[in-house]
Design a protein around this motif. Structure first.
Motif, PDB file in Angstrom:
ATOM      1  N   SER A 166       0.740  -1.380  -0.284  1.00 56.77           N
ATOM      2  CA  SER A 166      -0.064  -0.023   0.268  1.00 56.77           C
ATOM      3  C   SER A 166       0.489   1.232   0.311  1.00 56.77           C
ATOM      4  CB  SER A 166      -0.800   0.118   1.027  1.00 56.77           C
ATOM      5  OG  SER A 166      -2.117  -0.429   1.086  1.00 56.77           O
ATOM      6  N   ILE A 167       2.305   1.354   0.490  1.00 60.58           N
ATOM      7  CA  ILE A 167       2.881   2.343   0.886  1.00 60.58           C
ATOM      8  C   ILE A 167       3.393   2.657  -0.671  1.00 60.58           C
ATOM      9  CG2 ILE A 167       5.125   3.114   1.770  1.00 60.58           C
ATOM     10  CD1 ILE A 167       3.500   1.835   4.977  1.00 60.58           C
ATOM     11  N   LYS A 168       4.124   0.836  -0.395  1.00 59.84           N
ATOM     12  CA  LYS A 168       4.577   1.870  -2.387  1.00 59.84           C
ATOM     13  C   LYS A 168       3.290   2.287  -3.247  1.00 59.84           C
ATOM     14  CE  LYS A 168       7.775  -2.701  -2.218  1.00 59.84           C
ATOM     15  NZ  LYS A 168       7.858  -3.715  -2.684  1.00 59.84           N
ATOM     16  N   GLN A 169       2.661   1.970  -3.382  1.00 60.38           N
ATOM     17  CA  GLN A 169       1.532   2.398  -4.233  1.00 60.38           C
ATOM     18  C   GLN A 169       0.786   3.743  -4.136  1.00 60.38           C
ATOM     19  OE1 GLN A 169      -1.989  -0.094  -4.719  1.00 60.38           O
ATOM     20  NE2 GLN A 169      -1.339  -2.009  -4.690  1.00 60.38           N
ATOM     21  N   LEU A 170       1.061   4.181  -2.333  1.00 64.99           N
ATOM     22  CA  LEU A 170       1.046   5.839  -1.761  1.00 64.99           C
ATOM     23  C   LEU A 170       2.150   6.214  -3.151  1.00 64.99           C
ATOM     24  CD1 LEU A 170       0.443   8.322  -0.544  1.00 64.99           C
ATOM     25  CD2 LEU A 170       1.785   6.656   1.349  1.00 64.99           C
ATOM     26  N   LYS A 171       3.095   5.931  -3.326  1.00 69.97           N
ATOM     27  CA  LYS A 171       4.178   6.723  -3.417  1.00 69.97           C
ATOM     28  C   LYS A 171       4.562   7.123  -5.172  1.00 69.97           C
ATOM     29  CE  LYS A 171       8.174   9.262  -2.954  1.00 69.97           C
ATOM     30  NZ  LYS A 171       7.997  10.328  -2.698  1.00 69.97           N
ATOM     31  N   ALA A 172       4.242   5.374  -5.827  1.00 71.82           N
ATOM     32  CA  ALA A 172       3.344   6.013  -7.025  1.00 71.82           C
ATOM     33  C   ALA A 172       2.560   6.891  -7.348  1.00 71.82           C
ATOM     34  CB  ALA A 172       3.425   4.327  -7.025  1.00 71.82           C
ATOM     35  N   ARG A 173       1.912   6.809  -6.710  1.00 74.39           N
ATOM     36  CA  ARG A 173       0.276   8.051  -7.155  1.00 74.39           C
ATOM     37  C   ARG A 173       1.238   9.504  -6.463  1.00 74.39           C
ATOM     38  NH1 ARG A 173      -2.967   4.212  -4.487  1.00 74.39           N
ATOM     39  NH2 ARG A 173      -2.963   5.508  -2.420  1.00 74.39           N
ATOM     40  N   TYR A 174       2.148   9.361  -6.005  1.00 71.24           N
ATOM     41  CA  TYR A 174       2.874  11.425  -5.641  1.00 71.24           C
ATOM     42  C   TYR A 174       3.309  10.895  -6.177  1.00 71.24           C
ATOM     43  CZ  TYR A 174       6.491  13.648  -4.516  1.00 71.24           C
ATOM     44  OH  TYR A 174       7.423  15.070  -3.777  1.00 71.24           O
ATOM     45  N   PHE A 175       4.563  10.049  -7.704  1.00 69.66           N
ATOM     46  CA  PHE A 175       5.239  10.839  -8.816  1.00 69.66           C
ATOM     47  C   PHE A 175       4.349  11.044  -9.693  1.00 69.66           C
ATOM     48  CE2 PHE A 175       8.395   8.039  -6.190  1.00 69.66           C
ATOM     49  CZ  PHE A 175       9.249   9.183  -5.869  1.00 69.66           C
ATOM     50  N   ARG A 176       3.770   9.879  -9.906  1.00 72.00           N
ATOM     51  CA  ARG A 176       2.056   9.674 -11.175  1.00 72.00           C
ATOM     52  C   ARG A 176       1.521  11.354 -11.230  1.00 72.00           C
ATOM     53  NH1 ARG A 176      -2.963   8.189 -12.218  1.00 72.00           N
ATOM     54  NH2 ARG A 176      -2.702   7.228 -10.549  1.00 72.00           N
ATOM     55  N   PHE A 177       0.750  11.841  -9.946  1.00 72.82           N
ATOM     56  CA  PHE A 177       0.474  12.777  -9.855  1.00 72.82           C
ATOM     57  C   PHE A 177       1.088  13.985 -10.212  1.00 72.82           C
ATOM     58  CE2 PHE A 177      -3.112  11.206  -6.529  1.00 72.82           C
ATOM     59  CZ  PHE A 177      -3.801   9.859  -7.232  1.00 72.82           C
ATOM     60  N   VAL A 178       2.816  13.928 -10.106  1.00 68.61           N
ATOM     61  CA  VAL A 178       3.105  15.432 -10.395  1.00 68.61           C
ATOM     62  C   VAL A 178       3.317  15.782 -11.370  1.00 68.61           C
ATOM     63  CG1 VAL A 178       5.365  16.090 -10.022  1.00 68.61           C
ATOM     64  CG2 VAL A 178       4.710  15.347  -7.827  1.00 68.61           C
ATOM     65  N   ASP A 179       3.678  14.319 -11.959  1.00 65.05           N
ATOM     66  CA  ASP A 179       3.680  14.636 -13.594  1.00 65.05           C
ATOM     67  C   ASP A 179       2.562  14.560 -14.771  1.00 65.05           C
ATOM     68  OD1 ASP A 179       6.465  14.162 -13.164  1.00 65.05           O
ATOM     69  OD2 ASP A 179       6.536  12.015 -13.534  1.00 65.05           O
ATOM     70  N   GLU A 180       1.847  14.125 -14.194  1.00 67.60           N
ATOM     71  CA  GLU A 180       0.631  14.456 -14.461  1.00 67.60           C
ATOM     72  C   GLU A 180      -0.079  15.199 -13.957  1.00 67.60           C
ATOM     73  OE1 GLU A 180      -2.110  10.849 -14.113  1.00 67.60           O
ATOM     74  OE2 GLU A 180      -0.897  10.121 -14.891  1.00 67.60           O
TER      75      GLU A 180
END
Length: 141
Positions: free
Chosen positions: A6-20
């Motif tokens: 769940s924490i890995k997915q949280l961090k993946a969303r962080y990077f994606r939301f910055v780029d999107e």
């Protein structure tokens, strides 16, 4: 293992939301009282951080990656993590355009589970290296 995933997915969303450029959703990944420091600059709130990201990178294309997470569950609802990172920022050429870079560094973070969801409680980003990148002219791409 479920919490770590769940924490890995949280961090993946962080990077994606910055780029999107999904700044409101980026701010929502943090606890309301999160401590956020990037390259020695402290932010007053997740909204301030997301607003600064929005204002600085605007519509410029960016690429953010997190690698090799070291996540430790420290209690039932708390955890810590270290992530290797790389970011690539380029800006349209023009007067007073910020300089782009390819950066390398490390995130050190803490996480807290709130109402069943993991959120970032603290984030400290340190870049170890920043290689300059040329700005670009959108018409030439």
């Amino acid at each position: 293992m479920e919490s770590i995933e769940s924490i890995k997915q949280l961090k993946a969303r962080y990077f994606r939301f910055v780029d999107e450029k999904r700044h409101d959703e980026l701010a929502a990944l943090f606890t309301p009282d999160a401590k956020i420091v990037t390259d020695g600059i402290a932010f007053g709130s997740p909204a301030d951080f997301a607003g600064t990201v929005r204002d600085f990178i605007g519509a410029a294309p960016t690429v953010h990656h997190g690698h090799m997470p070291e996540i430790e569950i420290t209690a039932q609802d708390t955890a810590s993590g270290i992530w290797a990172m790389e970011d690539l920022l380029t800006f349209p050429a023009g007067e007073n355009a910020p300089k782009g870079h390819n950066g390398y560094g490390q995130y050190r973070e803490t996480y807290r589970r709130v109402d069943g969801n993991w959120l970032i409680e603290s984030l400290s980003l340190t870049r170890f290296r920043k290689d300059p990148l040329e700005n670009w002219t959108p018409d030439s791409v």
